[in-house]
Design an enzyme around this catalytic site. Structure first.
Site, PDB file in Angstrom:
ATOM      1  N   LYS A   1      18.271  11.982  -0.958  1.00  0.00           N
ATOM      2  CA  LYS A   1      18.121  13.392  -0.617  1.00  0.00           C
ATOM      3  C   LYS A   1      19.438  14.101  -0.901  1.00  0.00           C
ATOM      4  O   LYS A   1      20.507  13.610  -0.520  1.00  0.00           O
ATOM      5  CB  LYS A   1      17.728  13.500   0.861  1.00  0.00           C
ATOM      6  CG  LYS A   1      17.347  14.881   1.345  1.00  0.00           C
ATOM      7  CD  LYS A   1      16.834  14.791   2.780  1.00  0.00           C
ATOM      8  CE  LYS A   1      16.620  16.148   3.406  1.00  0.00           C
ATOM      9  NZ  LYS A   1      16.177  16.047   4.809  1.00  0.00           N
TER      10      LYS A   1
ATOM     11  N   ASP B   1      14.498  10.785   8.160  1.00  0.00           N
ATOM     12  CA  ASP B   1      15.646  11.243   7.386  1.00  0.00           C
ATOM     13  C   ASP B   1      16.903  10.944   8.204  1.00  0.00           C
ATOM     14  O   ASP B   1      16.906  11.137   9.417  1.00  0.00           O
ATOM     15  CB  ASP B   1      15.561  12.737   7.127  1.00  0.00           C
ATOM     16  CG  ASP B   1      14.408  13.124   6.200  1.00  0.00           C
ATOM     17  OD1 ASP B   1      13.399  12.393   6.182  1.00  0.00           O
ATOM     18  OD2 ASP B   1      14.526  14.138   5.520  1.00  0.00           O
TER      19      ASP B   1
ATOM     20  N   LYS C   1      14.013  13.425  -2.544  1.00  0.00           N
ATOM     21  CA  LYS C   1      13.571  14.573  -1.760  1.00  0.00           C
ATOM     22  C   LYS C   1      14.603  15.686  -1.899  1.00  0.00           C
ATOM     23  O   LYS C   1      15.802  15.447  -1.816  1.00  0.00           O
ATOM     24  CB  LYS C   1      13.414  14.198  -0.282  1.00  0.00           C
ATOM     25  CG  LYS C   1      13.018  15.389   0.609  1.00  0.00           C
ATOM     26  CD  LYS C   1      12.897  14.989   2.071  1.00  0.00           C
ATOM     27  CE  LYS C   1      12.630  16.209   2.953  1.00  0.00           C
ATOM     28  NZ  LYS C   1      12.522  15.866   4.383  1.00  0.00           N
TER      29      LYS C   1
END
Length: 229
Positions: A160, A99, A189
């Site tokens: 995300k 990430d 996500k």
């Protein structure tokens, strides 16, 4: 994709990235975190980059993936060259997923090419799926649209909504926003203050493929955490 139900909290485990990023985490904490990830069947153990070698060793052959993050929790503080070098090092240490934070200020300054190249450099250097933490609340509506497009142009594997609950509490509206814009092959996500079964199910129903939370055990055992990263 595995099936899930609010009536079966344990069915949420394959969607959860079990997160442990507190300052001062010890080796024993990391070992316990790995054991929990395996015992409950979580998708991944999300851990600080410094612990990736240990976690990769402990999780080898278990089916639980190793995830880490860079330019986080102070998003946008690293140089692009530093991000790329760190991404390569994290992947080489055994991470399966990564990430990354984005340069919010660059996009807000109209520096679209620099914003895109910052992400692309990490994607290329890592060679593993990269989830881009878009920090949606930090942008205007128009900037948000561009952030999503540029992240996908740069090779993001996942979009995300935010890096943590300090930026945004994960909610179905933000997830649906990303799902509607995600190109084929790009997933979403959800992250930020996910604490309960009901919240987790609402995010999956909105189209999230993964949930990032430090409250995974409480969720899959049918409880609710007092707080969650």
């Amino acid at each position: 994709m595995p099936s899930y139900s609010a009536d079966r909290p344990a069915s949420l485990a394959p969607f959860i990235q079990h997160t442990a990023i507190d300052i001062g985490i010890t080796r024993e904490d990391m070992i316990r975190h790995c054991e929990e990830a395996v015992r409950f069947g979580f998708n991944a153990a999300m851990v600080p980059a410094s612990w990736v070698p240990l976690v990769a060793e402990r999780l080898r052959g278990t089916g639980v993936q190793v995830a880490s993050a860079l330019d986080f929790p102070t998003v946008g503080s690293m140089t692009s060259a530093g991000k790329a070098a760190e991404a390569r090092a994290i992947a080489e240490a055994g991470a399966d997923q990564l990430d990354m934070g984005v340069q919010v200020g660059w996009l807000r300054s109209g520096m679209e090419q620099e914003f895109r190249d910052d992400i692309a450099g990490v994607v290329e250097a890592a060679g593993i799926p990269v989830k881009v933490m878009l920090e949606l609340p930090k942008f205007t509506a128009a900037e948000r649209e561009r952030a999503v497009e540029l992240a996908m142009d740069a090779g993001a594997a996942y979009l995300k909504n935010a890096s943590s609950g300090a930026v945004e509490i994960a909610n179905p509206d933000s997830i649906a926003y990303l799902v509607e814009r995600a190109r084929p092959g790009i997933a979403v996500k959800a992250s930020g203050g996910i604490k309960s079964v009901e919240q987790a199910v609402s995010l999956l129903d909105a189209g999230a493929s993964l949930l990032g939370t430090s409250a995974g055990i409480a969720i899959v055992t049918g409880g609710e955490a007092a707080s969650s990263y």
